[in-house]
Design a protein around this motif. Structure first.
Motif, mmCIF file in Angstrom:
data_model
loop_
_atom_site.group_PDB
_atom_site.id
_atom_site.type_symbol
_atom_site.label_atom_id
_atom_site.label_comp_id
_atom_site.label_asym_id
_atom_site.label_seq_id
_atom_site.Cartn_x
_atom_site.Cartn_y
_atom_site.Cartn_z
ATOM 1 N N ARG A 36 0.829 -1.202 0.000
ATOM 2 C CA ARG A 36 0.000 0.000 0.000
ATOM 3 C C ARG A 36 0.867 1.256 0.000
ATOM 4 N NH1 ARG A 36 -5.457 -1.362 1.217
ATOM 5 N NH2 ARG A 36 -5.913 0.810 1.730
ATOM 6 N N VAL A 37 1.970 1.230 0.735
ATOM 7 C CA VAL A 37 2.906 2.356 0.730
ATOM 8 C C VAL A 37 3.612 2.458 -0.620
ATOM 9 C CG1 VAL A 37 5.039 3.240 1.754
ATOM 10 C CG2 VAL A 37 3.207 2.378 3.226
ATOM 11 N N LEU A 38 4.010 1.323 -1.176
ATOM 12 C CA LEU A 38 4.686 1.340 -2.473
ATOM 13 C C LEU A 38 3.778 1.899 -3.566
ATOM 14 C CD1 LEU A 38 6.571 -2.088 -2.413
ATOM 15 C CD2 LEU A 38 7.530 0.203 -2.071
ATOM 16 N N HIS A 39 2.487 1.671 -3.452
ATOM 17 C CA HIS A 39 1.555 2.224 -4.434
ATOM 18 C C HIS A 39 1.566 3.754 -4.405
ATOM 19 C CE1 HIS A 39 -2.067 2.652 -6.880
ATOM 20 N NE2 HIS A 39 -2.551 3.465 -5.949
ATOM 21 N N ALA A 40 1.718 4.331 -3.224
ATOM 22 C CA ALA A 40 1.686 5.788 -3.090
ATOM 23 C C ALA A 40 2.888 6.458 -3.733
ATOM 24 C CB ALA A 40 1.586 6.183 -1.619
ATOM 25 N N CYS A 41 3.997 5.741 -3.861
ATOM 26 C CA CYS A 41 5.212 6.326 -4.454
ATOM 27 C C CYS A 41 5.614 5.564 -5.716
ATOM 28 C CB CYS A 41 6.353 6.342 -3.440
ATOM 29 S SG CYS A 41 6.834 4.733 -2.772
ATOM 30 N N PRO A 96 -1.317 2.635 5.833
ATOM 31 C CA PRO A 96 -2.255 1.999 4.911
ATOM 32 C C PRO A 96 -3.064 2.958 4.054
ATOM 33 C CG PRO A 96 -3.074 1.864 7.165
ATOM 34 C CD PRO A 96 -1.665 2.356 7.246
ATOM 35 N N PHE A 97 -3.188 4.224 4.474
ATOM 36 C CA PHE A 97 -4.052 5.145 3.746
ATOM 37 C C PHE A 97 -3.277 6.249 3.030
ATOM 38 C CE2 PHE A 97 -6.623 3.503 7.333
ATOM 39 C CZ PHE A 97 -7.457 2.701 6.565
ATOM 40 N N LEU A 98 -1.976 6.103 2.937
ATOM 41 C CA LEU A 98 -1.168 7.084 2.217
ATOM 42 C C LEU A 98 -1.510 7.042 0.732
ATOM 43 C CD1 LEU A 98 1.177 9.144 2.319
ATOM 44 C CD2 LEU A 98 2.721 7.222 1.876
ATOM 45 N N THR A 99 -1.606 8.229 0.097
ATOM 46 C CA THR A 99 -1.917 8.317 -1.329
ATOM 47 C C THR A 99 -0.871 9.166 -2.043
ATOM 48 O OG1 THR A 99 -3.233 10.352 -1.244
ATOM 49 C CG2 THR A 99 -4.379 8.262 -0.744
ATOM 50 N N PRO A 100 -0.829 9.075 -3.369
ATOM 51 C CA PRO A 100 0.088 9.936 -4.128
ATOM 52 C C PRO A 100 -0.152 11.419 -3.902
ATOM 53 C CG PRO A 100 -0.677 8.123 -5.508
ATOM 54 C CD PRO A 100 -1.487 8.074 -4.244
ATOM 55 N N ALA A 185 -2.901 15.146 2.685
ATOM 56 C CA ALA A 185 -3.981 15.428 1.739
ATOM 57 C C ALA A 185 -5.328 14.975 2.265
ATOM 58 C CB ALA A 185 -3.683 14.760 0.396
ATOM 59 N N GLY A 186 -5.340 13.972 3.121
ATOM 60 C CA GLY A 186 -6.564 13.479 3.729
ATOM 61 C C GLY A 186 -6.332 13.201 5.195
ATOM 62 N N PRO A 187 -7.389 13.203 5.998
ATOM 63 C CA PRO A 187 -7.212 13.065 7.446
ATOM 64 C C PRO A 187 -6.659 11.720 7.892
ATOM 65 C CG PRO A 187 -9.545 12.970 6.847
ATOM 66 C CD PRO A 187 -8.801 13.386 5.618
ATOM 67 N N GLU A 188 -6.745 10.696 7.038
ATOM 68 C CA GLU A 188 -6.293 9.360 7.429
ATOM 69 C C GLU A 188 -4.890 9.029 6.931
ATOM 70 O OE1 GLU A 188 -8.021 7.394 9.365
ATOM 71 O OE2 GLU A 188 -9.747 8.735 9.459
ATOM 72 N N GLU A 189 -4.288 9.910 6.132
ATOM 73 C CA GLU A 189 -3.090 9.515 5.396
ATOM 74 C C GLU A 189 -1.856 9.313 6.266
ATOM 75 O OE1 GLU A 189 -2.322 10.683 1.550
ATOM 76 O OE2 GLU A 189 -4.380 11.224 1.069
ATOM 77 N N ALA A 190 -1.828 9.956 7.421
ATOM 78 C CA ALA A 190 -0.689 9.781 8.316
ATOM 79 C C ALA A 190 -0.947 8.696 9.358
ATOM 80 C CB ALA A 190 -0.347 11.103 9.008
#
Length: 311
Positions: A36-41, A96-100, A185-190
């Motif tokens: 999930r982290v690898l998807h964000a980067c 788990p909720f980190l995004t690009p 970017a979103g409240p859950e990303e960290a």
């Protein structure tokens, strides 16, 4: 704004609060925390994962800290030895909720999009930050983007003072850096997963209404090796039209056929949209015929059947 960067993902550690479990290999929504982290980067020029080798959905460069389990500063030191870009993204492997979107915000902050530009030719000027980190009420140095030269400089100074960086606190490095702090970017990303309770909460969160479909589509695309923007609303409308205008089992079969036909046409988002449009038009025609048949009393003749022309 597009930036060239490398990524260092720290995926070691003892996970003591999880009983020593291999935390990056735990799953949320059917995908490992690491994936999930690898998807964000995913657009990093090079991605270095520091920790034991594990299966991943995309290729990465593996390395280990010295000694294994030597802490985040030792892991960062090992990862930096494998990167070549002027900017490095540093992430822990339990987000788990980190995004690009947050990754882009961090890179923009480092490169001056929030008010300070880099020096001529991209060089590091005296007024430039050494990096940017997420701060959602607490500073997150393992959710940040940094100038590679700044990290290497401080690591060299720490080595001169303390010897190797194993088991030194990360703040010895970050306290010496000029860092911008940005909101995610979103409240859950960290949000991270340090305990079983936090893991269970994350698993529950992805199934909440308004989130579950996007989470499922992302997971399915990753599992199937598909890198494609999908208009979920259009496909759901198509499935509804096929179910109502033809028969309920027509919905999943139709969406399968749309995907297959779009792949044969080239597999672009435009191919998906055009194929879905054709199928939706066909479903509309079926529904119109059914309505006309119903109005004709089931005899197949529109307009009222026998006797409509009698005068």
């Amino acid at each position: 704004m597009t930036h060239v960067y490398d990524a260092v993902v720290i995926a070691g550690g003892a996970a003591r609060r999880l009983g020593g479990t291999d935390k990056p290999a735990l799953t949320v929504g059917g995908r490992t925390l690491l994936d999930r982290v690898l998807h964000a980067c995913a657009d990093a020029a090079r991605t270095v994962v520091v920790g034991p080798r594990r299966p991943t959905t995309r290729p990465v460069d593996w390395t280990r800290e010295e000694p294994p389990g030597g802490g985040p500063l030792a892991a960062l030191d090992a990862g930096l030895r494998r990167v070549g870009s002027e900017t490095v993204l540093v992430l822990s492997a339990d987000l788990p909720f980190l995004t690009p979107a947050t990754v882009r915000a961090l890179l923009d902050a480092v490169h001056g999009a929030y008010g300070t530009d880099t020096g001529p030719g991209g060089s590091h000027g005296p007024g430039d930050p050494d990096g940017a980190i997420v701060d959602d009420g607490r500073a997150q140095p393992l959710l940040g983007a940094y100038r590679t030269e700044s990290l290497r400089r401080e690591l060299a100074l720490l080595a001169a003072e303390h010897g190797r960086p194993a088991n030194l606190p990360l703040r010895l490095l970050t306290d010496e850096l000029v860092l911008r702090r940005i909101a995610p970017a979103g409240p859950e990303e960290a949000r991270d997963c340090d305990t079983w309770e936090e893991l269970a909460s994350a698993r529950s969160h992805i199934r909440e209404h308004g989130r579950v479909l996007n989470e499922w589509m992302t997971a399915a695309k990753a599992e199937l090796g598909i890198d494609l923007d999908v208009d979920t609303a259009a496909l759901l409308d198509l499935a509804r039209d096929a179910a109502h205008g033809v028969a309920r089992p027509a919905a999943p079969l139709t969406t399968f056929l749309v995907g297959y036909a779009a792949a044969r046409a080239g597999g672009s988002p435009e191919d998906v949209a055009e194929t879905a449009r054709k199928a939706a038009e066909l479903a509309r025609r079926w529904a119109e015929e059914a309505a006309e048949t119903g109005r004709a009393g089931g005899n197949g003749e529109a307009g009222g059947g026998e006797g409509t022309d009698a005068g």
